[in-house]
Design a protein around this motif. Sequence first.
Motif, mmCIF file in Angstrom:
data_model
loop_
_atom_site.group_PDB
_atom_site.id
_atom_site.type_symbol
_atom_site.label_atom_id
_atom_site.label_comp_id
_atom_site.label_asym_id
_atom_site.label_seq_id
_atom_site.Cartn_x
_atom_site.Cartn_y
_atom_site.Cartn_z
ATOM 1 N N THR A 47 0.797 -1.221 0.000
ATOM 2 C CA THR A 47 0.000 0.000 0.000
ATOM 3 C C THR A 47 0.832 1.274 0.000
ATOM 4 O OG1 THR A 47 -1.744 -1.159 1.201
ATOM 5 C CG2 THR A 47 -1.839 1.228 1.200
ATOM 6 N N VAL A 48 1.709 1.430 0.979
ATOM 7 C CA VAL A 48 2.442 2.694 1.129
ATOM 8 C C VAL A 48 3.411 2.945 -0.030
ATOM 9 C CG1 VAL A 48 4.128 3.924 2.570
ATOM 10 C CG2 VAL A 48 2.103 2.887 3.612
ATOM 11 N N PRO A 49 4.247 1.978 -0.436
ATOM 12 C CA PRO A 49 5.123 2.242 -1.590
ATOM 13 C C PRO A 49 4.353 2.555 -2.871
ATOM 14 C CG PRO A 49 5.837 0.282 -0.426
ATOM 15 C CD PRO A 49 4.531 0.669 0.166
ATOM 16 N N SER A 50 3.264 1.807 -3.128
ATOM 17 C CA SER A 50 2.528 2.029 -4.381
ATOM 18 C C SER A 50 1.842 3.388 -4.392
ATOM 19 C CB SER A 50 1.511 0.910 -4.624
ATOM 20 O OG SER A 50 0.494 0.900 -3.651
ATOM 21 N N ARG A 87 11.655 9.026 -3.194
ATOM 22 C CA ARG A 87 10.472 9.424 -2.411
ATOM 23 C C ARG A 87 9.888 8.222 -1.671
ATOM 24 N NH1 ARG A 87 5.983 13.700 -4.369
ATOM 25 N NH2 ARG A 87 4.503 13.510 -2.652
ATOM 26 N N THR A 88 9.837 7.085 -2.368
ATOM 27 C CA THR A 88 9.278 5.869 -1.772
ATOM 28 C C THR A 88 10.079 5.444 -0.548
ATOM 29 O OG1 THR A 88 8.492 5.155 -3.944
ATOM 30 C CG2 THR A 88 8.638 3.479 -2.243
ATOM 31 N N GLN A 89 11.411 5.418 -0.687
ATOM 32 C CA GLN A 89 12.252 4.983 0.428
ATOM 33 C C GLN A 89 12.152 5.931 1.610
ATOM 34 O OE1 GLN A 89 13.505 1.946 0.084
ATOM 35 N NE2 GLN A 89 13.957 2.109 2.268
ATOM 36 N N HIS A 90 12.043 7.211 1.323
ATOM 37 C CA HIS A 90 11.905 8.215 2.391
ATOM 38 C C HIS A 90 10.648 7.940 3.227
ATOM 39 C CE1 HIS A 90 11.732 12.171 4.334
ATOM 40 N NE2 HIS A 90 10.461 12.225 3.967
ATOM 41 N N VAL A 91 9.519 7.680 2.551
ATOM 42 C CA VAL A 91 8.255 7.443 3.254
ATOM 43 C C VAL A 91 8.313 6.122 4.030
ATOM 44 C CG1 VAL A 91 5.773 7.051 2.972
ATOM 45 C CG2 VAL A 91 6.918 8.834 1.630
ATOM 46 N N ILE A 168 7.929 -2.526 -8.010
ATOM 47 C CA ILE A 168 8.472 -1.287 -7.429
ATOM 48 C C ILE A 168 10.001 -1.297 -7.410
ATOM 49 C CG2 ILE A 168 6.446 -0.798 -5.998
ATOM 50 C CD1 ILE A 168 8.025 -1.846 -3.584
ATOM 51 N N ASN A 169 10.608 -2.456 -7.760
ATOM 52 C CA ASN A 169 12.069 -2.555 -7.770
ATOM 53 C C ASN A 169 12.656 -2.662 -9.175
ATOM 54 O OD1 ASN A 169 12.295 -2.563 -4.890
ATOM 55 N ND2 ASN A 169 11.592 -4.689 -4.893
ATOM 56 N N LEU A 170 11.884 -2.290 -10.200
ATOM 57 C CA LEU A 170 12.400 -2.336 -11.565
ATOM 58 C C LEU A 170 13.619 -1.417 -11.706
ATOM 59 C CD1 LEU A 170 9.077 -2.251 -13.661
ATOM 60 C CD2 LEU A 170 10.640 -4.196 -13.399
ATOM 61 N N GLN A 171 14.564 -1.816 -12.554
ATOM 62 C CA GLN A 171 15.802 -1.056 -12.722
ATOM 63 C C GLN A 171 15.626 0.183 -13.606
ATOM 64 O OE1 GLN A 171 18.695 -1.921 -10.940
ATOM 65 N NE2 GLN A 171 17.055 -3.134 -10.010
ATOM 66 N N ALA A 172 14.586 0.156 -14.443
ATOM 67 C CA ALA A 172 14.334 1.301 -15.334
ATOM 68 C C ALA A 172 12.843 1.378 -15.635
ATOM 69 C CB ALA A 172 15.122 1.140 -16.632
ATOM 70 N N GLY A 186 -3.672 -4.310 -10.346
ATOM 71 C CA GLY A 186 -3.311 -4.234 -11.758
ATOM 72 C C GLY A 186 -3.632 -2.883 -12.366
ATOM 73 N N MET A 187 -4.824 -2.356 -12.074
ATOM 74 C CA MET A 187 -5.230 -1.079 -12.663
ATOM 75 C C MET A 187 -4.481 0.100 -12.048
ATOM 76 S SD MET A 187 -6.972 -2.096 -15.032
ATOM 77 C CE MET A 187 -6.959 -0.420 -15.637
ATOM 78 N N GLU A 188 -4.148 -0.003 -10.764
ATOM 79 C CA GLU A 188 -3.367 1.079 -10.148
ATOM 80 C C GLU A 188 -1.998 1.200 -10.821
ATOM 81 O OE1 GLU A 188 -5.289 1.188 -5.625
ATOM 82 O OE2 GLU A 188 -3.319 0.267 -5.936
ATOM 83 N N TYR A 189 -1.312 0.071 -10.993
ATOM 84 C CA TYR A 189 0.012 0.119 -11.624
ATOM 85 C C TYR A 189 -0.080 0.445 -13.116
ATOM 86 C CZ TYR A 189 2.704 -1.264 -7.550
ATOM 87 O OH TYR A 189 3.319 -1.271 -6.324
ATOM 88 N N ALA A 190 -1.123 -0.051 -13.775
ATOM 89 C CA ALA A 190 -1.299 0.261 -15.200
ATOM 90 C C ALA A 190 -1.404 1.771 -15.405
ATOM 91 C CB ALA A 190 -2.548 -0.435 -15.747
ATOM 92 N N SER A 191 -2.174 2.445 -14.549
ATOM 93 C CA SER A 191 -2.352 3.888 -14.702
ATOM 94 C C SER A 191 -1.089 4.656 -14.330
ATOM 95 C CB SER A 191 -3.554 4.382 -13.881
ATOM 96 O OG SER A 191 -3.350 4.176 -12.504
ATOM 97 N N MET A 192 -0.346 4.169 -13.330
ATOM 98 C CA MET A 192 0.898 4.847 -12.941
ATOM 99 C C MET A 192 1.923 4.803 -14.072
ATOM 100 S SD MET A 192 1.677 3.762 -9.034
ATOM 101 C CE MET A 192 0.310 2.972 -8.200
#
Length: 467
Positions: A47-50, A87-91, A168-172, A186-192
């Motif tokens: 939840t929080v990272p996404s 930003r993700t790591q900070h949170v 969330i750990n993709l290199q690029a 699926g839809m949350e990541y698709a839209s991001m």
Amino acid sequence: MYDYDLLVLGSGPSGQKAAIAAAKLGRRVGIVDRRDMIGGVCINTGTVPSKTLREAVLYLTGLSQRDLYGSSYRVKEEITVADLAARTQHVIERQTDVIRNQLSRNRVALITGTGRFADPHSIWVDGGSGHDTRITFDKAVIAAGTRPARPDSVDFDDRTIVDSDGVINLQAVPRSMVVVGAGVIGMEYASMFAGLGTKVTVVERRDRMLEFCDEEIIESLKYHLRDLSVTFRFGEEVAAVEKHQNAALCILKSGKKIVADTVMYSAGRQGQTDDLALDAAGLEADKRGRISVDEHYRTSVEHIYAVGDVIGFPALASTSMEQGRMAAQHACGEPARELQELQPIGIYTIPEISFVGKTEEELTNSSTPFEVGIARYRELARGQIVGDSYGMLKLLVSPQDGRLLGVHVFGTGATEIVHIGQTVMGCGGTVDYLIDTVFNYPTLSEAYKVAALDAVNKIRNITRIDG
């Protein structure tokens, strides 16, 4: 004499709240989790990272400001994974510190390691030292959470073929992506990723996405995602995924082939119960790793409770927190009220969706009369100020007594302003309250008054003709 009055397995939202609730009732409480998973999946991979990633995407791409500054507007031209990860790591670090502090402040012992049952009143904890420690308890709460389900036929490598934890750990930032499964994750990541400029194809075996949502809202979401070059393949299934040197080839059962840099599977969740040795405690899980509980979140073993995603639907951080709190209160003999039936659903797509209560389809199927009131953000001063011309709020109102039957929001702040409708519904209020109350101006919350007036005017017109 046991080591702990209550022992909690898992430090996610449900585990935290269970531990703290019991501690506040004066019990000796311990909570077991791995050092790198304090806060559970919610804080570390879910939840929080996404949601942080979503905020980073919205800010860096300037996506939410393009109605004001033009379709070519961007805050940063070349967005890298490092920009998003910072930003993700900070949170994550801040939230982990908050959780540690809360547990310490309430004198909850944090036991580092992985636990498995030794018998109904004790567990073995593997702290990584090669020597297991036995810990005894009077009562226990299983809050082990879930992990992404991985089909056996798919060769995941966490680079080309990933699940929702690995994405969330993709290199690029991939140039193209296939998302398998049009559920919430699926839809949350698709839209991001579409917002980042990735060419996204969504493959879903069902005929529509997010089928529990209002159909009009989903049609609006599809329109906006298509505007971001998302392609939908409904009624399709993935037969195979082939890995090649620089890409993946996704082969559908219909014979279609899709080339993409990355394939992300969002195929549901699996309870993390495999390594708990449940049988030693007299428990068992179903094939999806879920544990059955009663209305008090008690398992078939009277002194052991289970809460959160590991017990299945609704598997939301918000409801899991309440389940943990109520399970702990029941375990401590403290009277606790039941969980409210009226629970909001929030979906952090771009734009976001939130609703509470019934959909039009549910009301129609149950032959329940209703009238619809709609307010569009473009009609509100705040909508123009924030640059949201597509957002909308829909009220479903009973023509007989004016009760709110459902509230559906699409657009900026949807997951925040839905709570106004939830409160009115929960307190038994009617549409008249929304008409007679004064909202701050200019706000998106004003949409409630606009939609309420729209619904009441329609009801009045029918009454005038029909008597």
